[in-house]
Write an enzyme that holds these catalytic residues in place. Sequence first.
Site, PDB file in Angstrom:
ATOM      1  NE  ARG A 102      -4.408  -0.156  -1.868  1.00 14.46           N
ATOM      2  CZ  ARG A 102      -3.717   0.988  -2.001  1.00 14.46           C
ATOM      3  NH1 ARG A 102      -2.774   1.099  -2.916  1.00 14.46           N
ATOM      4  NH2 ARG A 102      -3.978   2.016  -1.221  1.00 14.46           N
ATOM      5  CG  HIS A 129      -8.308   4.945  -0.365  1.00 11.92           C
ATOM      6  ND1 HIS A 129      -7.866   4.074   0.613  1.00 11.92           N
ATOM      7  CD2 HIS A 129      -7.178   5.487  -0.916  1.00 11.92           C
ATOM      8  CE1 HIS A 129      -6.538   4.092   0.644  1.00 11.92           C
ATOM      9  NE2 HIS A 129      -6.097   4.941  -0.274  1.00 11.92           N
ATOM     10  CD  GLN A 132      -5.054   9.080   1.402  1.00  8.51           C
ATOM     11  OE1 GLN A 132      -4.309   8.148   1.160  1.00  8.51           O
ATOM     12  NE2 GLN A 132      -4.629  10.203   1.968  1.00  8.51           N
ATOM     13  CG  ASP A 218      -7.128   9.945  -6.621  1.00  7.76           C
ATOM     14  OD1 ASP A 218      -5.904   9.731  -6.712  1.00  7.76           O
ATOM     15  OD2 ASP A 218      -7.962   9.053  -6.373  1.00  7.76           O
ATOM     16  CB  CYS A 258      -5.001  10.100  -1.752  1.00  4.42           C
ATOM     17  SG  CYS A 258      -5.267   9.549  -3.443  1.00  4.42           S
TER      18      CYS A 258
END
Length: 303
Positions: A102, A129, A132, A218, A258
């Site tokens: 990450r 991402h 996810q 998000d 997420c």
Amino acid sequence: MKHYLQFKDFNAEEYSYLFARAALIKQKFKTYEKHHTLLDRTLAMIFEKASTRTRVSFEAGMYQMGGSVVHLTTGDSQLGRSEPIEDSAKVISRMTDIVMIRTFEQTKIERFAAHSRVPVINGLTNEFHPCQVLADIFTFIEHRGSIAGKTVAWVGDGNNMANTWLQAADLLGFMVHVSTPGGYEVDQSIAGVRGQKSYRVFSDPLQACEGADLVTTDVWTSMGFEAENATRMQAFASWRVTSSMMAAAAPDALFMHCLPAHRGEEVDADVIDGPQSVVWDEAENRLHVQKALMEYLLLGQLQ
Ligand code: CP
Ligand code: NVA
């Protein structure tokens, strides 16, 4: 050797294998049946940004498959003291079997992968991402069946999650209705999708939700963009997922996020804690899909 740096690194056939495999792995987990396909394998996890779900799901997942995990952060490794990423990749990949990273720029994970002897997984970058969205689509399939031909409404920032949804739609044959405030639009060149065959842009977030099978959002301020927080709070004020937006969506529409979520900012509490929300299944499914992903990268298709 394969890496998983963006959603488009796999094709539709590989995704259908992964979704079926994740379902099997999940069912075994639920019945306490051992699934030790990665016995003695070691996962290195490198975190240059904070995490709860990604950390727990990768770490627990690797142990559950019989392997072990090394956890590194910028602050407690030489990565934070300017050791070149290429050198770090060469060393870490000689001692472990698979790496999850990450970090900030996508170019950083690409440089790592280019010098790695083992598969590298994107655990979130500024641009993408993929793990996810892998979990999100698996969750959609569990609840509603195939996502092909469906409509996903993206309300909020044109960020790493939005870019990943665009790639997924292009690959798996569904439509994304994107609504972002001006100045925070998705950048088609980052997602690398051609034309607008699989996404449409709406200035009004309510319109983007009309008829959607899934509404998702998000945080307004992603990790690494904290300095813009005050400006973003103002710019995004109308991009909060409300019960009116859910009412405009299809009657059986799902809501996903997420996480971590900020109730009263990007989503109202009655939506995220309401009956259409599947956010806890979505979070749990990170575990199951990533176990399938690590197994696939190390062993290929099984069965
Ligand atoms: N959704 C997600 O990646 O959560 P974490 O930041 O907690 O890992
Ligand atoms: N877009 C968010 C996702 C967090 C899981 C971020 O990058 O911070």
